[in-house]
Design a protein around this motif. Structure first.
Motif, mmCIF file in Angstrom:
data_model
loop_
_atom_site.group_PDB
_atom_site.id
_atom_site.type_symbol
_atom_site.label_atom_id
_atom_site.label_comp_id
_atom_site.label_asym_id
_atom_site.label_seq_id
_atom_site.Cartn_x
_atom_site.Cartn_y
_atom_site.Cartn_z
ATOM 1 N N THR A 26 0.834 -1.200 0.000
ATOM 2 C CA THR A 26 0.000 0.000 0.000
ATOM 3 C C THR A 26 0.871 1.253 0.000
ATOM 4 O OG1 THR A 26 -1.780 -1.164 1.137
ATOM 5 C CG2 THR A 26 -1.818 1.244 1.255
ATOM 6 N N MET A 27 1.941 1.244 0.768
ATOM 7 C CA MET A 27 2.850 2.397 0.805
ATOM 8 C C MET A 27 3.443 2.660 -0.575
ATOM 9 S SD MET A 27 3.368 3.863 3.875
ATOM 10 C CE MET A 27 5.032 4.442 3.761
ATOM 11 N N ILE A 28 3.905 1.605 -1.247
ATOM 12 C CA ILE A 28 4.498 1.775 -2.577
ATOM 13 C C ILE A 28 3.445 2.249 -3.564
ATOM 14 C CG2 ILE A 28 5.585 0.564 -4.510
ATOM 15 C CD1 ILE A 28 7.034 -1.149 -2.358
ATOM 16 N N ARG A 29 2.247 1.692 -3.472
ATOM 17 C CA ARG A 29 1.157 2.123 -4.354
ATOM 18 C C ARG A 29 0.857 3.608 -4.157
ATOM 19 N NH1 ARG A 29 -3.425 1.078 -7.202
ATOM 20 N NH2 ARG A 29 -5.230 2.348 -6.689
ATOM 21 N N GLU A 30 0.749 4.029 -2.919
ATOM 22 C CA GLU A 30 0.431 5.430 -2.643
ATOM 23 C C GLU A 30 1.584 6.347 -3.047
ATOM 24 O OE1 GLU A 30 -2.559 6.484 -2.068
ATOM 25 O OE2 GLU A 30 -3.175 4.387 -2.096
ATOM 26 N N ASN A 106 3.781 -13.476 -16.757
ATOM 27 C CA ASN A 106 3.511 -13.404 -15.329
ATOM 28 C C ASN A 106 2.009 -13.473 -15.096
ATOM 29 O OD1 ASN A 106 3.718 -12.930 -12.520
ATOM 30 N ND2 ASN A 106 3.385 -10.759 -12.860
ATOM 31 N N ARG A 107 1.605 -14.414 -14.257
ATOM 32 C CA ARG A 107 0.190 -14.602 -13.952
ATOM 33 C C ARG A 107 -0.249 -13.891 -12.677
ATOM 34 N NH1 ARG A 107 1.657 -19.974 -16.319
ATOM 35 N NH2 ARG A 107 2.958 -20.239 -14.489
ATOM 36 N N LYS A 108 0.724 -13.418 -11.873
ATOM 37 C CA LYS A 108 0.364 -12.854 -10.560
ATOM 38 C C LYS A 108 1.391 -11.786 -10.175
ATOM 39 C CE LYS A 108 0.272 -14.452 -5.828
ATOM 40 N NZ LYS A 108 0.619 -15.603 -5.023
ATOM 41 N N CYS A 109 0.939 -10.578 -10.020
ATOM 42 C CA CYS A 109 1.831 -9.478 -9.653
ATOM 43 C C CYS A 109 2.155 -9.531 -8.162
ATOM 44 C CB CYS A 109 1.184 -8.132 -9.987
ATOM 45 S SG CYS A 109 2.260 -6.738 -9.606
ATOM 46 N N PRO A 110 3.439 -9.358 -7.808
ATOM 47 C CA PRO A 110 3.795 -9.320 -6.389
ATOM 48 C C PRO A 110 3.112 -8.177 -5.626
ATOM 49 C CG PRO A 110 5.756 -9.586 -7.728
ATOM 50 C CD PRO A 110 4.615 -9.310 -8.668
ATOM 51 N N PHE A 111 2.730 -7.119 -6.338
ATOM 52 C CA PHE A 111 2.027 -6.011 -5.691
ATOM 53 C C PHE A 111 0.530 -6.285 -5.573
ATOM 54 C CE2 PHE A 111 5.761 -3.665 -7.410
ATOM 55 C CZ PHE A 111 6.269 -3.224 -6.190
ATOM 56 N N MET A 121 4.607 1.651 -11.261
ATOM 57 C CA MET A 121 5.181 0.599 -10.417
ATOM 58 C C MET A 121 5.849 -0.482 -11.258
ATOM 59 S SD MET A 121 2.179 0.401 -7.533
ATOM 60 C CE MET A 121 2.854 -0.949 -6.580
ATOM 61 N N CYS A 122 5.417 -0.638 -12.506
ATOM 62 C CA CYS A 122 5.984 -1.665 -13.379
ATOM 63 C C CYS A 122 7.439 -1.373 -13.743
ATOM 64 C CB CYS A 122 5.150 -1.813 -14.648
ATOM 65 S SG CYS A 122 3.469 -2.368 -14.330
ATOM 66 N N VAL A 123 7.843 -0.120 -13.652
ATOM 67 C CA VAL A 123 9.231 0.178 -13.973
ATOM 68 C C VAL A 123 10.174 -0.438 -12.957
ATOM 69 C CG1 VAL A 123 8.671 2.292 -15.237
ATOM 70 C CG2 VAL A 123 9.343 2.440 -12.842
ATOM 71 N N MET A 124 9.655 -0.791 -11.783
ATOM 72 C CA MET A 124 10.486 -1.501 -10.809
ATOM 73 C C MET A 124 10.919 -2.834 -11.408
ATOM 74 S SD MET A 124 10.610 0.423 -8.062
ATOM 75 C CE MET A 124 10.821 -0.538 -6.594
ATOM 76 N N THR A 125 9.976 -3.562 -11.970
ATOM 77 C CA THR A 125 10.302 -4.845 -12.603
ATOM 78 C C THR A 125 11.246 -4.632 -13.771
ATOM 79 O OG1 THR A 125 8.246 -5.902 -11.921
ATOM 80 C CG2 THR A 125 9.330 -6.806 -13.880
ATOM 81 N N SER A 126 10.945 -3.667 -14.619
ATOM 82 C CA SER A 126 11.786 -3.390 -15.777
ATOM 83 C C SER A 126 13.220 -3.111 -15.355
ATOM 84 C CB SER A 126 11.219 -2.200 -16.550
ATOM 85 O OG SER A 126 12.071 -1.842 -17.607
#
Length: 177
Positions: A26-30, A106-111, A121-126
């Protein structure tokens, strides 16, 4: 005088949807949402690029140290990317792997649901994927073709391992540090 122990016990006995993992997501999302709203998605991605790249370098060193290797092969890089995501509750799998590229699904996002509507937030994975691939293989260009954050059922990520003359502005390039 108020009996604080009875209040404390009452509060402790509440069944609430509060725990560390959910709180951190939630913190990262916000944070991502606030950045997107205040400075725009491109600038938000810029900030998160730095965090993701540094995290990728850290994750890479963890695996290199554990494997007692200074450099990972392409197959090891692929295995590390999938294992790392598994450990943080993602569900990544290999779609294709060649000398030119690694394609992961990927079938399931860690977030989890926290990623919905937060493309930055996807740029974290990239960046994590790009840092690990480039640091071990010399070069990576990561393209997020489909993402759960943009409403897709699954993510599709292409990690190109060879530079190309074709400019693709949807992909991010990474070079060995």
């Amino acid at each position: 005088m108020v009996d604080i122990s009875s209040i404390d016990n009452q509060i402790k006995s509440l069944e609430l949807p509060i725990e560390r993992d959910q709180f951190l997501r939630t913190m990262i999302r916000e944070l991502a949402g606030t950045l997107q709203d205040v400075v725009g998605i491109e600038q938000a991605e810029g900030f998160l690029n730095v965090v993701g790249y540094r995290t990728g370098q850290h994750v890479n060193h963890i695996y290199q140290n554990a494997l007692q290797l200074s450099n990972l092969s392409r197959n090891q890089v692929t295995a590390v990317l999938i294992d790392w995501k598994r450990r943080i509750q993602g569900d990544f799998y290999v779609i294709e792997e060649t000398d030119e590229k690694i394609v992961l699904g990927n079938r399931k996002c860690p977030f989890a649901e926290q990623v919905e509507g937060r493309e930055s937030m996807c740029v974290m994975t990239s960046n994590i994927f790009g840092a690990i691939a480039a640091d071990n293989l010399g070069y990576a260009r990561v393209e997020l073709q489909d993402t759960i954050a943009r409403g897709a059922q699954e993510c599709k990520i292409v990690i190109y391992l060879q530079p190309s003359e074709e400019l693709d502005f949807t992909a991010q390039e990474y070079f060995k540090a």
